[in-house]
Design an enzyme around this catalytic site. Structure first.
Site, PDB file in Angstrom:
ATOM      1  N   PHE A   1     -38.470   1.855 -82.848  1.00 38.74           N
ATOM      2  CA  PHE A   1     -38.308   1.880 -81.394  1.00 38.74           C
ATOM      3  C   PHE A   1     -36.853   1.949 -80.966  1.00 38.74           C
ATOM      4  O   PHE A   1     -36.540   2.386 -79.849  1.00 38.74           O
ATOM      5  CB  PHE A   1     -38.992   0.656 -80.770  1.00 38.74           C
ATOM      6  CG  PHE A   1     -38.163  -0.597 -80.731  1.00 38.74           C
ATOM      7  CD1 PHE A   1     -37.420  -0.921 -79.599  1.00 38.74           C
ATOM      8  CD2 PHE A   1     -38.133  -1.464 -81.808  1.00 38.74           C
ATOM      9  CE1 PHE A   1     -36.665  -2.079 -79.551  1.00 38.74           C
ATOM     10  CE2 PHE A   1     -37.387  -2.623 -81.763  1.00 38.74           C
ATOM     11  CZ  PHE A   1     -36.649  -2.938 -80.638  1.00 38.74           C
ATOM     12  N   LYS A   2     -35.930   1.564 -81.854  1.00 39.48           N
ATOM     13  CA  LYS A   2     -34.512   1.609 -81.499  1.00 39.48           C
ATOM     14  C   LYS A   2     -34.056   3.026 -81.162  1.00 39.48           C
ATOM     15  O   LYS A   2     -33.084   3.210 -80.427  1.00 39.48           O
ATOM     16  CB  LYS A   2     -33.667   1.052 -82.648  1.00 39.48           C
ATOM     17  CG  LYS A   2     -34.063  -0.341 -83.125  1.00 39.48           C
ATOM     18  CD  LYS A   2     -33.808  -1.405 -82.093  1.00 39.48           C
ATOM     19  CE  LYS A   2     -34.268  -2.777 -82.539  1.00 39.48           C
ATOM     20  NZ  LYS A   2     -33.442  -3.401 -83.540  1.00 39.48           N
ATOM     21  N   ASP A   3     -34.750   4.037 -81.693  1.00 35.93           N
ATOM     22  CA  ASP A   3     -34.383   5.428 -81.374  1.00 35.93           C
ATOM     23  C   ASP A   3     -34.479   5.707 -79.883  1.00 35.93           C
ATOM     24  O   ASP A   3     -33.748   6.549 -79.350  1.00 35.93           O
ATOM     25  CB  ASP A   3     -35.312   6.412 -82.105  1.00 35.93           C
ATOM     26  CG  ASP A   3     -35.066   6.469 -83.600  1.00 35.93           C
ATOM     27  OD1 ASP A   3     -33.896   6.389 -84.013  1.00 35.93           O
ATOM     28  OD2 ASP A   3     -36.049   6.584 -84.351  1.00 35.93           O
TER      29      ASP A   3
ATOM     30  N   THR B   1     -31.878  -1.196 -86.036  1.00 37.42           N
ATOM     31  CA  THR B   1     -30.783  -0.824 -85.137  1.00 37.42           C
ATOM     32  C   THR B   1     -29.748   0.019 -85.871  1.00 37.42           C
ATOM     33  O   THR B   1     -29.252   1.012 -85.340  1.00 37.42           O
ATOM     34  CB  THR B   1     -30.103  -2.081 -84.557  1.00 37.42           C
ATOM     35  OG1 THR B   1     -31.017  -2.745 -83.695  1.00 37.42           O
ATOM     36  CG2 THR B   1     -28.864  -1.717 -83.772  1.00 37.42           C
TER      37      THR B   1
END
Length: 475
Positions: free
Chosen positions: A112-114, A145
């Protein structure tokens, strides 16, 4: 829109300035002076937008001073379907009448960091080119991250990345993603310690104003507010997609609950801002693993971060965090945005190791909309197995923490959306334990596991990290 520090020692500053600086000069965290409001009519008018179009509208509320045409170009580049594995960018997948998954792991590093980092990479390069400047990014990662930052910033002009990671505390896949990069502007540093040690080193170095200025040190960790505001977008998107099938006359104000697997508190704080902006989120459910400091806080009102050696190494390693770097932003809100009270609270925390806000505990749910829960290894395994058997869907262990906690907070008639955090391919051991086979891995990703790795090992010593930066930093 101007930005201030939680600790009160920063003049109100524009978005472009806080984008590059990350941490406030007084050691606090940057927050907007006010939270913009979006009316129900405006929210409904955004229903037909694609993800990039929605990002332009939401981020535009915070990126005051960035010309609309430039912001549109940045968002279109960040959320280009060619960069993601799903044309929707964020697919919302309904499991049953009560549960749905918000797919945040379709980006290049499968995490999800993308979602925020792709925007941040574009925005940083834009801001630096505008000023003819360079920036040396210093960050810490517990796994996702770091790779998301490095893939977003690799080859970017005027940017160099120094990423600290804990030796032996990331999955094999996470190490391969980061350490196999050969771009000359990427510097991986494996620290002898845990994630909290890495994070503490970053804060120490970034807190030295002279060193930070001399070497142009910036941040891409979730302390950078540009990441927080980029993450707000998918809460808007999730509500819009969750209510697409609701008759138009009944959509306005239709509530949802959202469960967020949380380590550093940045992801769920973005949800809090989305709720403040007008997204009809009834409850934000924070899910932790055995490192349950945040769950304890929301249950008792007492924040008691553990020492580094007390942080447990678990099978959902990206949440093996006992001192959440974004938590100060929430405490600032609880203390009615009073910097003096915040400074006093933080001084007490540093002195006594405890922050007692139990007198405010009822506000956490009633005013701020928070609930919480924690998950164990057995809970994760059971959630992965059950989700696979019931729905034919395989999830990673952090999403499994979310699902395990979400089920305890289901209420009839209120849809529960669980934010997916990563693809299961990144954590094959626990998936195989749960369902009897390892998750499939795309061929181009399998090659990463066999690629040479490039990493500098370092002790948990600030001087040693400084020396590496001094040697390799961009002028």
């Amino acid at each position: 829109m101007k930005y201030v520090s939680t600790r009160g020692g920063m003049q109100p500053s524009p978005f472009a300035e806080v984008l590059v600086e990350g941490l406030a000069p007084d050691g606090g965290l940057v927050v907007p002076e006010t939270v913009p409001h979006v009316s129900a009519a405006t929210l409904e008018s955004w229903r037909g937008l694609d993800y990039a179009g929605l990002a332009i509208e939401v981020i535009g509320r915070y990126a005051d001073g960035v010309p609309h045409a430039d912001l549109e170009r940045l968002c279109r580049a960040a959320y280009d379907p060619a960069v993601f594995d799903d044309d929707a960018i964020v697919p919302v997948r309904r499991l049953d009448d009560e549960l749905a998954l918000v797919g945040l792991s379709e980006g290049p590093t499968l995490a999800f960091k993308d979602m925020a980092m792709q925007f941040l990479g574009q925005a940083l390069e834009y801001a630096l080119a505008h000023d003819g400047a360079t920036l040396n990014i210093l960050g810490a990662t517990s796994g996702d991250t770091g790779s998301a930052a490095e893939y977003a910033l690799r080859g970017k002009r005027g940017i160099s990345v120094f990423m600290l990671s804990p030796q032996g505390r990331m999955s094999r896949f996470q190490r391969a993603q980061m350490y196999s990069l050969t771009d000359p502007n990427i510097h991986n540093i494996a620290v002898a310690g845990d994630f909290d040690d890495c994070q503490h080193l970053v804060k120490q170095i970034a807190g030295d104003a002279d060193f930070k200025r001399r070497y142009r040190i910036g941040a891409v960790n979730s302390i950078n507010f540009a990441r927080v505001c980029a993450q707000i977008v998918y809460y808007f998107w999730a509500w819009l997609r969750a209510t697409d099938a609701v008759p138009a006359a009944e959509r306005s104000g239709r509530p949802i609950d959202v469960t967020v697997p949380s380590g550093n508190f940045g992801n769920i704080f973005s949800g809090y801002l989305a709720r403040r902006m007008g997204v009809p989120i009834r409850r934000l459910v924070l899910a932790t693993n055995e490192n349950n400091v945040l769950d304890e806080f929301f249950r008792t009102g007492v924040y008691r971060p553990r020492a580094g050696e007390e942080a447990l190494a678990t099978s959902s390693p990206s949440m093996d965090i006992s001192r959440a770097s974004n938590f100060e932003r929430f405490v600032f809100e609880v203390l009615d945005r009073d910097p003096e009270r915040l400074r006093a609270a933080w001084a007490g925390l540093e002195r006594d190791g405890v922050l007692d806000l139990s007198a405010e505990r009822e506000r956490f749910a009633d005013e701020f909309g928070f609930a919480s829960g924690s998950s164990t290894h057995a809970d994760r395994v059971a959630a992965i197995r059950e989700t696979h058997e019931r729905y034919g869907v395989v999830v990673d262990p952090h999403t499994a923490d979310g699902l395990a906690v979400a089920r305890r907070h289901l209420e009839g008639g209120i849809p529960m959306l669980v934010l997916e955090t990563a693809k299961p391919a990144k954590f094959p051991e626990i998936v195989e334990e749960a369902i009897g086979r390892a998750p499939s891995v795309p061929e181009h990703l399998r090659e990463l596991l066999e690629a040479p790795q490039f990493v500098t090992e370092a002790s948990n010593d600030q001087a040693e990290i400084r020396a590496i930066i001094e040697r390799d930093a961009l002028a």
